[in-house]
Design a protein around this motif. Sequence first.
Motif, PDB file in Angstrom:
ATOM      1  N   PHE A   1       0.857  -1.184   0.000  1.00 32.70           N
ATOM      2  CA  PHE A   1       0.000   0.000   0.000  1.00 32.70           C
ATOM      3  C   PHE A   1       0.891   1.232   0.000  1.00 32.70           C
ATOM      4  CE2 PHE A   1      -2.982  -2.982   1.978  1.00 32.70           C
ATOM      5  CZ  PHE A   1      -4.162  -2.664   1.328  1.00 32.70           C
ATOM      6  N   ARG A   2       0.343   2.352  -0.426  1.00 31.61           N
ATOM      7  CA  ARG A   2       1.016   3.630  -0.211  1.00 31.61           C
ATOM      8  C   ARG A   2       0.702   4.054   1.222  1.00 31.61           C
ATOM      9  NH1 ARG A   2       3.308   6.226  -4.340  1.00 31.61           N
ATOM     10  NH2 ARG A   2       2.903   5.459  -6.420  1.00 31.61           N
ATOM     11  N   ASP A   3       1.603   4.789   1.825  1.00 26.98           N
ATOM     12  CA  ASP A   3       1.450   5.205   3.220  1.00 26.98           C
ATOM     13  C   ASP A   3       0.103   5.896   3.451  1.00 26.98           C
ATOM     14  OD1 ASP A   3       2.406   5.556   5.886  1.00 26.98           O
ATOM     15  OD2 ASP A   3       2.977   7.602   5.413  1.00 26.98           O
ATOM     16  N   HIS A   4      -0.305   6.781   2.541  1.00 28.15           N
ATOM     17  CA  HIS A   4      -1.549   7.530   2.750  1.00 28.15           C
ATOM     18  C   HIS A   4      -2.807   6.675   2.565  1.00 28.15           C
ATOM     19  CE1 HIS A   4      -1.222   7.916  -1.678  1.00 28.15           C
ATOM     20  NE2 HIS A   4      -2.539   7.965  -1.627  1.00 28.15           N
ATOM     21  N   GLU A   5      -2.672   5.456   2.039  1.00 27.89           N
ATOM     22  CA  GLU A   5      -3.829   4.578   1.867  1.00 27.89           C
ATOM     23  C   GLU A   5      -4.189   3.835   3.155  1.00 27.89           C
ATOM     24  OE1 GLU A   5      -3.580   3.266  -2.790  1.00 27.89           O
ATOM     25  OE2 GLU A   5      -2.289   2.196  -1.375  1.00 27.89           O
ATOM     26  N   LEU A   6      -3.244   3.738   4.089  1.00 24.20           N
ATOM     27  CA  LEU A   6      -3.518   3.052   5.357  1.00 24.20           C
ATOM     28  C   LEU A   6      -4.549   3.862   6.127  1.00 24.20           C
ATOM     29  CD1 LEU A   6       0.123   2.103   6.382  1.00 24.20           C
ATOM     30  CD2 LEU A   6      -1.563   0.683   5.211  1.00 24.20           C
ATOM     31  N   LEU A   7      -5.487   3.167   6.787  1.00 20.91           N
ATOM     32  CA  LEU A   7      -6.591   3.850   7.459  1.00 20.91           C
ATOM     33  C   LEU A   7      -6.223   4.318   8.869  1.00 20.91           C
ATOM     34  CD1 LEU A   7      -9.479   1.459   6.389  1.00 20.91           C
ATOM     35  CD2 LEU A   7      -8.722   3.588   5.302  1.00 20.91           C
TER      36      LEU A   7
END
Length: 103
Positions: free
Chosen positions: A92-98
Amino acid sequence: MSALKSIKSLVPLLDRVLVQRVKAETKTAGGIFLPESSQKEMNEARVLAVGPGGLDRDGKRIAMSVTSGDRVLIPQFGGSPLKVGEEEFTLFRDHELLAKINE
């Protein structure tokens, strides 16, 4: 194209995060085994490796929000799935993590 022999040889680039989804419980607290159809898909994952971070407009490195070993919530869909042997992983890209799960 060569297949990965070990996930340890994979190093994420830029702001990517390599995670492995936490497996759902296969039995209840009382010891009853659950059939696969009743096991929920878990949105919790363990971070295995992180890239060095993306770059801003000035070329400065942007720090990552997670580190290896963190527990995180991931989206139900998305990411880039990888399979090494029978094990499944996702990038995942870092900003996609919830969210990051603090213990």
